[in-house]
Design an enzyme around this catalytic site. Structure first.
Site, PDB file in Angstrom:
ATOM      1  N   HIS A 136       0.829  -1.205   0.000  1.00  0.00           N
ATOM      2  CA  HIS A 136       0.000   0.000   0.000  1.00  0.00           C
ATOM      3  C   HIS A 136       0.867   1.260   0.000  1.00  0.00           C
ATOM      4  CE1 HIS A 136      -2.310   3.154   2.275  1.00  0.00           C
ATOM      5  NE2 HIS A 136      -3.164   2.888   1.297  1.00  0.00           N
ATOM      6  N   GLU A 165       1.950   1.936  -3.469  1.00  0.00           N
ATOM      7  CA  GLU A 165       0.861   2.528  -4.257  1.00  0.00           C
ATOM      8  C   GLU A 165       0.842   4.039  -4.084  1.00  0.00           C
ATOM      9  OE1 GLU A 165      -3.534   3.663  -3.418  1.00  0.00           O
ATOM     10  OE2 GLU A 165      -3.137   1.590  -2.808  1.00  0.00           O
ATOM     11  N   HIS A 166       1.002   4.497  -2.839  1.00  0.00           N
ATOM     12  CA  HIS A 166       1.023   5.931  -2.577  1.00  0.00           C
ATOM     13  C   HIS A 166       2.231   6.605  -3.221  1.00  0.00           C
ATOM     14  CE1 HIS A 166      -2.049   7.019   0.609  1.00  0.00           C
ATOM     15  NE2 HIS A 166      -2.279   5.728   0.397  1.00  0.00           N
ATOM     16  N   GLU A 184      -4.305   8.090   7.239  1.00  0.00           N
ATOM     17  CA  GLU A 184      -5.278   7.135   6.690  1.00  0.00           C
ATOM     18  C   GLU A 184      -5.533   6.000   7.676  1.00  0.00           C
ATOM     19  OE1 GLU A 184      -5.939   4.458   2.613  1.00  0.00           O
ATOM     20  OE2 GLU A 184      -4.068   5.558   2.918  1.00  0.00           O
TER      21      GLU A 184
END
Length: 420
Positions: free
Chosen positions: A47, A50-51, A127
């Site tokens: 993840h 991805e950022h 997040e």
């Protein structure tokens, strides 16, 4: 509309579908490198990557990546799941090669500048905090954790804050080196696209990559377990899961049809009985999800603490009754919902590109829509009841509860009631 597939010599697969009449296209790279491909010390890094995709490359900074797509009116994004990470764009037909260039750039030439890593680390920590403050999000992470304890597939996709706080530039490059090989990549495009042109451009952009062996993720093992967390919320968030078939299992469509009939819409049994007739909840639904080697039928509801015992008991009763007497009309309605959802979704090139990538990952081919519809239609009442009977009689169960829990039932009691 015709699906065309090509494989480069290094293993990267290209799949396209031209959709006549469209003036736009969707394309992206789907990579078999999700949460379940992480080691424990890497949890959350897929993840994180991805950022970082949009934070700069050797050719473009973060603003230039955004401007390259948005200057032509396009859209670019990414997501991480437990089995895949995707980087995709939607553009007009004249800008397909531009989008392919940008996506290849962020995959092949990441800068991973330290200053950008720190900025994005802060974003991800926010997040994570937001997820922890969202009960109907976090309860599903907990459900996954107790269903697959101590396993990569059971860990949160976001990762824990302490782990994310320690990721380094070398960690990011290391995961890319381990998991972003051409054999793990699928380039999918749908809409106003030219297959041969995309293949030729992909050869230029990715053909130099060396083939790498694909590491097989740890097999999933569904376990009996529960997690409950007491908190002074307005509602209890109740999530129950029973082990279901993998997406390669012949019963995967039976599982999906059963879950749809049980709790897939306003006409479903759970919605009608628990919300419409008894007013025990505002939200309640059932769904079936599948992975490469396991699956889950999940039921979720939010209710007040004092009504949870009644809601949980009635949910079990409805599940048991559905396995016993699901009617032909209910079956037909569930099949119609599934077919309509599939066909309506495929009017979008983005949905078509994602579907092709997902099916190519599963089957190494893309079944025709009519083949999928036929499999849904083939689920009959007897098969449905047989599947339901096995589900309620001996499928392993897991449960997560979050909120005011006084009087909350134990998982063992619910499982015994289900099999009674």
């Amino acid at each position: 509309m015709t699906v065309e597939i090509h494989r480069l010599t290094n293993g990267l697969r290209i799949v396209t579908e031209r959709m006549p009449g469209l003036k736009s296209a969707a394309l992206g790279l789907w990579i078999n490198a999700g949460g379940r491909h992480e080691r424990s010390e890497q949890n959350g890094i897929a993840h994180f990557l991805e950022h970082m995709a949009f934070k700069g490359t050797k050719r473009r900074n973060a603003l230039q990546i955004a401007e390259a797509i948005e200057d032509v009116g396009g859209y670019i994004n990414a997501y991480t799941s437990r089995e895949m990470t995707a980087y995709y764009a939607r553009v007009l037909e004249d800008d397909v090669m531009l989008a392919l260039d940008v996506i290849s750039d962020i995959i092949l030439n990441p800068a991973f500048e330290q200053s950008e890593i720190e900025v994005e680390r802060g974003v991800i920590l926010q997040e994570i905090g937001q997820a922890l403050d969202t009960p109907d999000d976090i309860v599903f992470d907990w459900l996954q954790e107790v269903a697959y304890p101590g396993q990569p597939i059971g860990r949160t996709i976001l990762g824990e804050a302490a782990r994310v706080s320690g990721f380094t530039r070398d960690d990011l490059f290391g995961f890319v080196k381990e998991r972003y090989g051409p054999g793990q990549m699928i380039l999918a495009a749908a809409g106003s696209v030219d297959h041969d042109a995309i293949v030729a451009e992909a050869e230029k952009l990715f053909g130099h990559l060396k083939a790498r062996p694909s590491a097989v993720p740890e097999p999933a093992r569904f376990a009996f377990g529960e997690r409950r967390a007491e908190k002074a919320l307005e509602q209890v968030h109740f999530a129950l899961a029973l082990e279901g078939p993998s997406y390669r299992d012949s019963e995967v469509y039976a599982a999906q049809v059963f879950a749809t009939a049980l709790g897939g819409g306003m006409s479903s049994r759970l919605f009608q009985e628990l919300r419409e007739k008894r007013g025990l909840c505002y939200t309640i639904f059932a769904q079936a999800s599948s992975y490469a080697d396991t699956g889950m039928t999940t039921i979720y509801a939010g209710t007040s603490g004092n009504q949870l015992p009644e809601l949980a008991s009635l949910t079990i009763d409805e599940l048991r009754k559905a396995a016993d007497d699901l009617s032909a009309d209910e079956l037909a309605r569930a099949r119609a919902q599934m077919k309509a959802g599939l066909l309506m979704g495929l009017e979008s090139p983005s949905s078509r590109a994602e579907r092709m990538a997902r099916l190519l990952t599963i089957w190494d081919r893309v079944p025709d829509i009519d083949e999928t519809i036929a499999l849904i239609e083939a689920v009959g009442t007897e098969q449905m009841r047989d599947y339901g009977a096995r589900l309620v009689s001996h499928a392993p169960a897991a449960m997560a509860l979050y909120g005011p829990l006084s009087g909350a039932p134990a998982l063992g009691d619910l499982r015994s009631r289900l099999a009674a």
